[in-house]
Design a protein around this motif. Structure first.
Motif, PDB file in Angstrom:
ATOM      1  N   ASN A  14       0.804  -1.227   0.000  1.00  0.00           N
ATOM      2  CA  ASN A  14       0.000   0.000   0.000  1.00  0.00           C
ATOM      3  C   ASN A  14       0.833   1.272   0.000  1.00  0.00           C
ATOM      4  O   ASN A  14       0.335   2.339   0.306  1.00  0.00           O
ATOM      5  CB  ASN A  14      -0.982  -0.006   1.181  1.00  0.00           C
ATOM      6  CG  ASN A  14      -0.273  -0.129   2.514  1.00  0.00           C
ATOM      7  OD1 ASN A  14       0.943  -0.011   2.581  1.00  0.00           O
ATOM      8  ND2 ASN A  14      -1.022  -0.358   3.562  1.00  0.00           N
ATOM      9  N   GLU A  81      -6.663   4.675  -5.185  1.00  0.00           N
ATOM     10  CA  GLU A  81      -8.000   4.357  -4.694  1.00  0.00           C
ATOM     11  C   GLU A  81      -8.640   3.273  -5.560  1.00  0.00           C
ATOM     12  O   GLU A  81      -8.633   3.369  -6.783  1.00  0.00           O
ATOM     13  CB  GLU A  81      -8.849   5.624  -4.721  1.00  0.00           C
ATOM     14  CG  GLU A  81     -10.175   5.494  -4.035  1.00  0.00           C
ATOM     15  CD  GLU A  81     -10.887   6.829  -3.957  1.00  0.00           C
ATOM     16  OE1 GLU A  81     -11.147   7.266  -2.838  1.00  0.00           O
ATOM     17  OE2 GLU A  81     -11.160   7.440  -5.019  1.00  0.00           O
ATOM     18  N   ASN A  82      -9.171   2.244  -4.915  1.00  0.00           N
ATOM     19  CA  ASN A  82      -9.858   1.129  -5.594  1.00  0.00           C
ATOM     20  C   ASN A  82      -8.999   0.485  -6.673  1.00  0.00           C
ATOM     21  O   ASN A  82      -9.461   0.242  -7.789  1.00  0.00           O
ATOM     22  CB  ASN A  82     -11.181   1.591  -6.197  1.00  0.00           C
ATOM     23  CG  ASN A  82     -12.134   2.125  -5.159  1.00  0.00           C
ATOM     24  OD1 ASN A  82     -12.224   1.585  -4.067  1.00  0.00           O
ATOM     25  ND2 ASN A  82     -12.821   3.206  -5.483  1.00  0.00           N
ATOM     26  N   GLN A  84      -7.282  -2.193  -8.942  1.00  0.00           N
ATOM     27  CA  GLN A  84      -7.653  -3.519  -9.429  1.00  0.00           C
ATOM     28  C   GLN A  84      -6.523  -4.060 -10.292  1.00  0.00           C
ATOM     29  O   GLN A  84      -5.813  -3.299 -10.955  1.00  0.00           O
ATOM     30  CB  GLN A  84      -8.933  -3.462 -10.255  1.00  0.00           C
ATOM     31  CG  GLN A  84     -10.138  -3.036  -9.468  1.00  0.00           C
ATOM     32  CD  GLN A  84     -11.385  -3.007 -10.346  1.00  0.00           C
ATOM     33  OE1 GLN A  84     -11.322  -2.925 -11.557  1.00  0.00           O
ATOM     34  NE2 GLN A  84     -12.535  -3.073  -9.702  1.00  0.00           N
ATOM     35  N   CYS A  96      -7.255   2.074 -11.402  1.00  0.00           N
ATOM     36  CA  CYS A  96      -7.784   2.607 -10.149  1.00  0.00           C
ATOM     37  C   CYS A  96      -8.799   3.707 -10.486  1.00  0.00           C
ATOM     38  O   CYS A  96      -8.878   4.152 -11.631  1.00  0.00           O
ATOM     39  CB  CYS A  96      -6.670   3.141  -9.257  1.00  0.00           C
ATOM     40  SG  CYS A  96      -5.841   4.620  -9.883  1.00  0.00           S
ATOM     41  N   THR A  97      -9.545   4.131  -9.469  1.00  0.00           N
ATOM     42  CA  THR A  97     -10.554   5.156  -9.702  1.00  0.00           C
ATOM     43  C   THR A  97     -10.055   6.566  -9.405  1.00  0.00           C
ATOM     44  O   THR A  97     -10.619   7.542  -9.889  1.00  0.00           O
ATOM     45  CB  THR A  97     -11.818   4.892  -8.871  1.00  0.00           C
ATOM     46  OG1 THR A  97     -11.454   4.801  -7.494  1.00  0.00           O
ATOM     47  CG2 THR A  97     -12.500   3.613  -9.312  1.00  0.00           C
TER      48      THR A  97
END
Length: 104
Positions: A14, A81-82, A84, A96-97
């Motif tokens: 992360n 963010e988010n 994948q 990602c978003t």
């Protein structure tokens, strides 16, 4: 067990570092701007992919970390963010978003 069982964003860690700036992604049919692409370096020492460079498609035309933020800073700690991870024809893809700054 299938290949997709290994395509988990948690395996990346992360801690990420944006490198340079965004590039535009155009829609294949309309040639209109549809997303941005960002080079990201994985900085999480606990990740098996530590120090790997990946390209992440940002599905947001106005990400929180702006063009100007990355223009003035060649590298910047970020949050994806988010995020994948997937694969298509043996090639990994990441999207990602949004791209968020790391708050200190």
């Amino acid at each position: 067990m299938k290949l997709n069982d290994f395509l988990k964003p948690e395996l990346l860690g992360n801690k990420f570092l944006a490198v340079k700036g965004y590039t535009e992604v155009l829609d294949r049919e309309t040639q209109q701007l549809s997303a941005y692409r960002l080079n990201v370096n994985i900085q999480d020492e606990d990740s098996d992919f530590f120090m790997e460079m990946i390209q992440v498609k940002v599905n947001n035309l106005s990400p929180t970390v702006s063009f100007q933020d990355l223009k003035t800073n060649k590298t910047m700690p970020i949050i994806l963010e988010n995020i994948q991870v997937g694969q298509y024809n043996g090639t990994l893809w990441f999207n990602c978003t949004n791209v968020l700054p790391v708050s200190k």
